[in-house]
Design an enzyme around this catalytic site. Structure first.
Site, short mmCIF file in Angstrom:
data_model
loop_
_atom_site.label_atom_id
_atom_site.label_comp_id
_atom_site.label_asym_id
_atom_site.label_seq_id
_atom_site.Cartn_x
_atom_site.Cartn_y
_atom_site.Cartn_z
N LYS A 188 0.85 -1.19 0.00
CA LYS A 188 0.00 0.00 0.00
C LYS A 188 0.88 1.24 0.00
O LYS A 188 1.79 1.36 0.84
CB LYS A 188 -0.88 -0.04 1.26
O1 G3P Z 1 -9.59 1.88 4.85
C1 G3P Z 1 -9.18 3.12 5.33
C2 G3P Z 1 -9.66 3.30 6.71
O2 G3P Z 1 -8.86 2.59 7.60
C3 G3P Z 1 -9.83 4.69 7.11
O3 G3P Z 1 -11.02 4.74 7.75
O4 G3P Z 1 -12.71 5.59 9.29
O5 G3P Z 1 -10.27 6.19 9.60
O6 G3P Z 1 -11.57 7.16 7.73
P1 G3P Z 1 -11.40 5.99 8.64
#
Ligand code: G3P
Length: 217
Positions: free
Chosen positions: A83
């Site tokens: 990634k």
């Molecule tokens: O897949 C990306 C994720 O981990 C981010 O999610 O909820 O932190 O925006 P969030």
């Protein structure tokens, strides 16, 4: 639509994997930090459980260092997806790492133009962050739809991996739009099973079971 689980918590991955709900796993530096585990050790353990792609994120910011980190991560297991962030250096790293035969997931995508560049650089997955766009009053699902249109217009085979998913509604909307993959926290995947009418219907059935004394075993 494939389901990836967005976590580095081994127990949660095992539980969902046993139900056939895990087509892959995504992690990021914040999820690794939350797990309290060493990145190399936890990624290796996840790869021993899950057959599908397991995203492991580089932590360098400069292309050559990202490439070196990516090669080290990719050596952990054949199902690693390296990634990289959607920066100019990240795109350079994507081009090199994908050219060497590695799966690459380009993350932190917030625009259709960024997704177009990732596809040109040979990304296996593009990760548009729906929830973080919603957080600033921009509809994240519109971005998924725009990328779907653009990739289909030109036959790009980069898979749209909808990320930053916050609700069960996000999951069904992504499936309707045609995202190839959605990655969600275990709590969101479990919440997809909930419906108030299911709970109400079951309560009615159980009342009749008690009234009639129905027994099966
Ligand atoms: O897949 C990306 C994720 O981990 C981010 O999610 O909820 O932190 O925006 P969030």
């Amino acid at each position: 639509m494939k389901f990836f689980v967005d976590t580095a918590e081994i127990d949660q991955i095992r539980e969902l994997h046993a139900l056939g709900m895990v087509d892959g796993v995504t992690t990021n530096p914040s999820l690794i930090a939350k797990s309290g585990r060493d990145i190399l050790g936890v990624i290796k353990e996840i790869c021993e459980i899950v057959e599908g792609p397991v995203s492991a994120e580089v932590v360098a910011l400069e292309a050559d260092a990202m490439i070196a980190e990516g090669r080290k991560l990719a050596a952990i297991a054949p199902n690693i997806a390296v990634k990289v962030p959607l920066t100019w250096d990240g795109l350079k790293a994507c081009k090199v790492l994908s050219g060497e035969g590695n799966m690459v997931n380009v993350t932190l995508c917030f625009s259709a133009n960024q997704a177009l560049l990732a596809a040109k650089a040979g990304a296996t997955f593009i990760s548009p962050f729906i929830g973080r766009l919603d957080d600033i009053n921009i509809d994240g699902l519109d971005l998924i739809a725009d990328i779907r249109t653009i990739y289909d217009n030109y036959g790009f085979d980069t898979q749209i991996l909808a990320a930053s998913i916050r609700s069960a509604n996000h999951m069904s909307e992504c499936a309707k739009i045609g995202a190839d993959v959605a990655t969600a926290p275990p709590s969101v995947i479990k919440a997809m099973a909930n419906h108030v009418l299911t709970d109400k219907g079951l309560a009615g059935f159980m009342a009749d079971v008690a009234k009639a004394g129905i027994k099966i075993l």
